[in-house]
Motif scaffolding. Sequence first.
Motif, PDB file in Angstrom:
ATOM      1  N   VAL A 212       0.847  -1.196   0.000  1.00  0.00           N
ATOM      2  CA  VAL A 212       0.000   0.000   0.000  1.00  0.00           C
ATOM      3  C   VAL A 212       0.880   1.242   0.000  1.00  0.00           C
ATOM      4  CG1 VAL A 212      -1.914  -1.107   1.215  1.00  0.00           C
ATOM      5  CG2 VAL A 212      -0.157   0.099   2.529  1.00  0.00           C
ATOM      6  N   GLN A 213       0.319   2.340  -0.484  1.00  0.00           N
ATOM      7  CA  GLN A 213       0.996   3.629  -0.458  1.00  0.00           C
ATOM      8  C   GLN A 213       0.711   4.285   0.884  1.00  0.00           C
ATOM      9  OE1 GLN A 213       0.015   5.788  -3.960  1.00  0.00           O
ATOM     10  NE2 GLN A 213       1.812   7.084  -3.919  1.00  0.00           N
ATOM     11  N   VAL A 214       1.708   4.958   1.443  1.00  0.00           N
ATOM     12  CA  VAL A 214       1.568   5.644   2.728  1.00  0.00           C
ATOM     13  C   VAL A 214       1.389   7.135   2.464  1.00  0.00           C
ATOM     14  CG1 VAL A 214       2.628   6.116   4.965  1.00  0.00           C
ATOM     15  CG2 VAL A 214       3.020   3.915   3.848  1.00  0.00           C
ATOM     16  N   ALA A 223      -1.633   2.702   7.364  1.00  0.00           N
ATOM     17  CA  ALA A 223      -1.810   2.671   5.906  1.00  0.00           C
ATOM     18  C   ALA A 223      -2.292   1.307   5.440  1.00  0.00           C
ATOM     19  CB  ALA A 223      -0.499   3.038   5.213  1.00  0.00           C
ATOM     20  N   MET A 224      -1.772   0.227   6.045  1.00  0.00           N
ATOM     21  CA  MET A 224      -2.181  -1.119   5.645  1.00  0.00           C
ATOM     22  C   MET A 224      -3.641  -1.382   5.989  1.00  0.00           C
ATOM     23  SD  MET A 224      -1.103  -3.809   4.035  1.00  0.00           S
ATOM     24  CE  MET A 224       0.677  -3.543   4.000  1.00  0.00           C
ATOM     25  N   GLN A 225      -4.133  -0.789   7.062  1.00  0.00           N
ATOM     26  CA  GLN A 225      -5.521  -0.990   7.465  1.00  0.00           C
ATOM     27  C   GLN A 225      -6.489  -0.084   6.699  1.00  0.00           C
ATOM     28  OE1 GLN A 225      -6.212  -3.481   9.767  1.00  0.00           O
ATOM     29  NE2 GLN A 225      -4.022  -3.792   9.438  1.00  0.00           N
ATOM     30  N   SER A 226      -6.002   1.055   6.207  1.00  0.00           N
ATOM     31  CA  SER A 226      -6.899   2.087   5.693  1.00  0.00           C
ATOM     32  C   SER A 226      -6.876   2.245   4.178  1.00  0.00           C
ATOM     33  CB  SER A 226      -6.540   3.438   6.337  1.00  0.00           C
ATOM     34  OG  SER A 226      -6.532   3.353   7.746  1.00  0.00           O
ATOM     35  N   TYR A 255       6.000   3.367   0.817  1.00  0.00           N
ATOM     36  CA  TYR A 255       5.115   2.216   0.676  1.00  0.00           C
ATOM     37  C   TYR A 255       5.281   1.295   1.882  1.00  0.00           C
ATOM     38  CZ  TYR A 255       4.668   3.782  -4.140  1.00  0.00           C
ATOM     39  OH  TYR A 255       4.418   4.544  -5.262  1.00  0.00           O
ATOM     40  N   ALA A 256       4.185   0.633   2.247  1.00  0.00           N
ATOM     41  CA  ALA A 256       4.211  -0.379   3.298  1.00  0.00           C
ATOM     42  C   ALA A 256       3.896  -1.731   2.685  1.00  0.00           C
ATOM     43  CB  ALA A 256       3.199  -0.036   4.391  1.00  0.00           C
ATOM     44  N   TRP A 257       4.512  -2.783   3.233  1.00  0.00           N
ATOM     45  CA  TRP A 257       4.258  -4.119   2.688  1.00  0.00           C
ATOM     46  C   TRP A 257       4.121  -5.137   3.812  1.00  0.00           C
ATOM     47  CZ3 TRP A 257       7.895  -8.408   2.016  1.00  0.00           C
ATOM     48  CH2 TRP A 257       9.145  -8.181   2.571  1.00  0.00           C
ATOM     49  N   ASP A 275       8.148  -0.766   5.846  1.00  0.00           N
ATOM     50  CA  ASP A 275       7.996   0.259   4.811  1.00  0.00           C
ATOM     51  C   ASP A 275       9.292   0.441   4.036  1.00  0.00           C
ATOM     52  OD1 ASP A 275       9.696   2.422   6.071  1.00  0.00           O
ATOM     53  OD2 ASP A 275       8.159   2.319   7.611  1.00  0.00           O
ATOM     54  N   PHE A 276       9.179   0.996   2.854  1.00  0.00           N
ATOM     55  CA  PHE A 276      10.342   1.361   2.039  1.00  0.00           C
ATOM     56  C   PHE A 276       9.976   2.602   1.239  1.00  0.00           C
ATOM     57  CE2 PHE A 276       7.818  -1.574  -0.451  1.00  0.00           C
ATOM     58  CZ  PHE A 276       7.800  -1.031  -1.725  1.00  0.00           C
ATOM     59  N   GLN A 277      10.991   3.270   0.721  1.00  0.00           N
ATOM     60  CA  GLN A 277      10.770   4.546   0.027  1.00  0.00           C
ATOM     61  C   GLN A 277      11.302   4.475  -1.397  1.00  0.00           C
ATOM     62  OE1 GLN A 277      12.072   8.064   2.172  1.00  0.00           O
ATOM     63  NE2 GLN A 277      12.296   9.237   0.291  1.00  0.00           N
ATOM     64  N   ILE A 278      10.524   5.067  -2.301  1.00  0.00           N
ATOM     65  CA  ILE A 278      10.935   5.191  -3.698  1.00  0.00           C
ATOM     66  C   ILE A 278      11.221   6.661  -3.978  1.00  0.00           C
ATOM     67  CG2 ILE A 278      10.221   4.932  -6.104  1.00  0.00           C
ATOM     68  CD1 ILE A 278      10.656   2.284  -4.775  1.00  0.00           C
TER      69      ILE A 278
END
Length: 882
Positions: A212-214, A223-226, A255-257, A275-278
Amino acid sequence: MRKLKYILLIIIALIAQNIFSQSGKIVIILKQPPPLAFKLENMWNVTLQNTGTTSIRVYLRGIATETSEGFIAEATTAAFNLPPGVKVVTAADIKPIKIERTNPKYEDVVKIVGTVPSGSYEICVTAHDAADNSELGSECYLTDVLNISQVELLSPEGGMKYTSHYDETAKTTSLRDITMDESQTASAISFNWLPPTPLSPGQRLSYKLKIVQVYGRQSSYDAMQSNPLYYSAASLVSTIYQYPVAARSLSTGTYAWQVEAYVNGVLMSTSEVWDFQIGEEPVSLSKSKNLAMMKKYWALNDSYFPSTGSENQTKNKPFKFAFDSKLYGEQSNRSGTGSDKKPQYGYWEINPSLSAYGLPLSIPILLSTENSESRQNINMFGLNLDASVVKDFIMERIEKEKDKILEKTKKEISKMTDKQKDKLEKDAGNSVMSKLPGLLKIVSAFRSLGFGTTYPDYTPLTVRGVPLSGVSVEFNPGLLYIAVGGFKNQKPIDNIAFRRDIYTGRLGIGQKDASHFYLTGMYANDKESSITLDSNNQTLTPKANYLFGMEGKLELFRKKLTLEGEISGAMLTRDTRAPDLESNAIPQFVKNMVHPKISSSVDYSYTLKGVFNNEKSATKFTAGLRMLGPGYVSLGVPNLSTDKLEFTSKIEQKLAEKKISLTGSFLWYKDNLIDWKRNTTSVTRFSLTANFRFKNIPFVSLTYAPTFMKNDATDLNQKLDNSFHVLSIFTGHNFTKWDANFNSSLSYFMNSSSNLDSIITQNVSVHNLVFSQSVSFKIPLSISGSVGLSFARYPEMFSRIVSADFNASYLLFDVMNYMMGVSTAYEKDLNKKNTLYIGTSIGYERYINLEIRAEKNLYHQWNDPTGNYDEFLMKGIITANF
């Protein structure tokens, strides 16, 4: 024919006897528990039929036995009246429940986790006449129980960043940079995790990857719940997954995974959320604006602090306002492959900054068209005191005061002893605090103060990452520390989530960032009547959670040595509708406080950590020990990985004036702390990282992290011996030649897993190689390109992806930036994707900027034409700063 009818009648009679066992006057019908899972409260999902004509006073007795171990546990209910006819037994009828006896070998499992060890069980419930204890009816069923570990994520690690510029010095600073120009190939990112254990031969294990996008201030868990899934892939059989060509590229952002594990199609294990960032997101200016407004109001640049009623302040306006925001919109003719996002959506991140009588306040607001009744809220509003700005304001003043003292005493700090430096720090701090106006003194004691949507951050074992709609306060004047928080944690959604409230509190002595000792408490409660629940939904139950913990920190030798520790105990009631638990071992006052149920379990966890930090030698050593009880649950830290005894160590060393940095880490843990799984699994992981950054030569970054997983199974069919390897190499160079600036980078990333006598892991390897080159000319023209090559080897498939991207941008009058590019990706014998994109960025100084990107994507796959698509996608961002 007559013989056949006779046989059929016998079969029907046997089936009827198995379903409805009738002895005496009562028929018992038991409801099967969820597949592969059994909790003590499941034993009492009972329907009774009194076949007589008068009421009977009865009680129920439940017994669990395992096919190889025999007796496990026995419990009885309170007596109750059973009228003629059919009755669905409720908690009110049979409370309290008394656990009569348990198998000593598994007593901890029953009490701590509220379940039984892995195995095959017969669960029997018998109805007895309360007057003479005679048996009136009984019924049994068989069920299998599987207790496995949680999925453990490996990479991308939490906070990992993917960017086309690996050299920090190569970042551009133009106001018109096109932020949606992160041209990473799909094959450049792969996901890796450890499988849950232990499993038996014949059990089918599969995974679901969720991304998911944060947005804004969201935590990864929130973010994963919403938020809708940006991308997901189900029915995966490997623990390594390469982000596919067909999916939407991961644009700039966080992003969260998370990974879910399914056994025979049943959800059995869920990982933590990382989470990780692009790319590089634009930095919000709200903090710097708040600091500037605070300085101006309190006249920091004057030679003294003015009093509250000084002339300087009266000339200032009591209220000052600043504003920055980001408005994002996306329009397409289709939803992305594997995505739950709609073809058209948008969100607005608003970050007003308010200075009220010199106090910095932030008002974060997030509004999204993706807000849904079937998920938790994305939209949020908050009003926060910006405590970090107050701290920076005071620390800046202390530094100025230190300079004044040094100038007055004519001393150099480089020649001072450690004691003299401590005295200088103390004297400067006392001088500044004594001159602070009363209002600022009070405000400076707040570590946090927020209303609306807040994210309390206590400790890793108690409260971290969960959203609370209400209030969160941390007040730390002098040695006193007090914190409170609440209320609403999640909204009610039929068949998905109960309304949950969380209340938090802390009390202790000492400054939070120095030596201290704090007590922590938390209470979470689901509202039983908040939703309509389908009668067949056995997995969603209203929960209650009580938690109490202690946490401390001790700093020694001028903070060179830091010792930290935490211990926390928690009681989770898995179903607040379950009958009360009767136990003489539990004091009455405890029963009145926490209301134990038959579905309640209690466990604890603790952590110990030591840090040695020698700034002179640039050496830092960390060692830690964690025990996470298998039954420990805090709803303030959801999905916390438990049932672990873990040891970690890490050493960091900088050399050559910090141009070389070396890091080595070690992790070992084992599970099955109370012998409730079939086997005990141990994991060992090493990590070595080296960074070299010398002037005028290419930088190099190397990381190698092998992980080994084994178990103690003696049966070769259940033996586990896996290894996972992660290797990454980054190198690049930024230089100027021929009046042009060149930035070159080369990256290699490898993920692999292998097994020996394993039943849950396949031999898989993924290799990614990417070369990127950008050139910025003296004229405002920039050209960038990248080429990627990816190899992936699976048990029954080999994948090779060749990808390329090329784009050029031109800056006109420092007002408009135009960009055009093409990219392609070709996966041999499987698919291809071609993209044409254009973009522009236009604005006025730092006040406002409009960025638009349009792209045309053509995707074709040879084995399944139904997945082909012709896509037009347009994105837009408006940023404003006032």
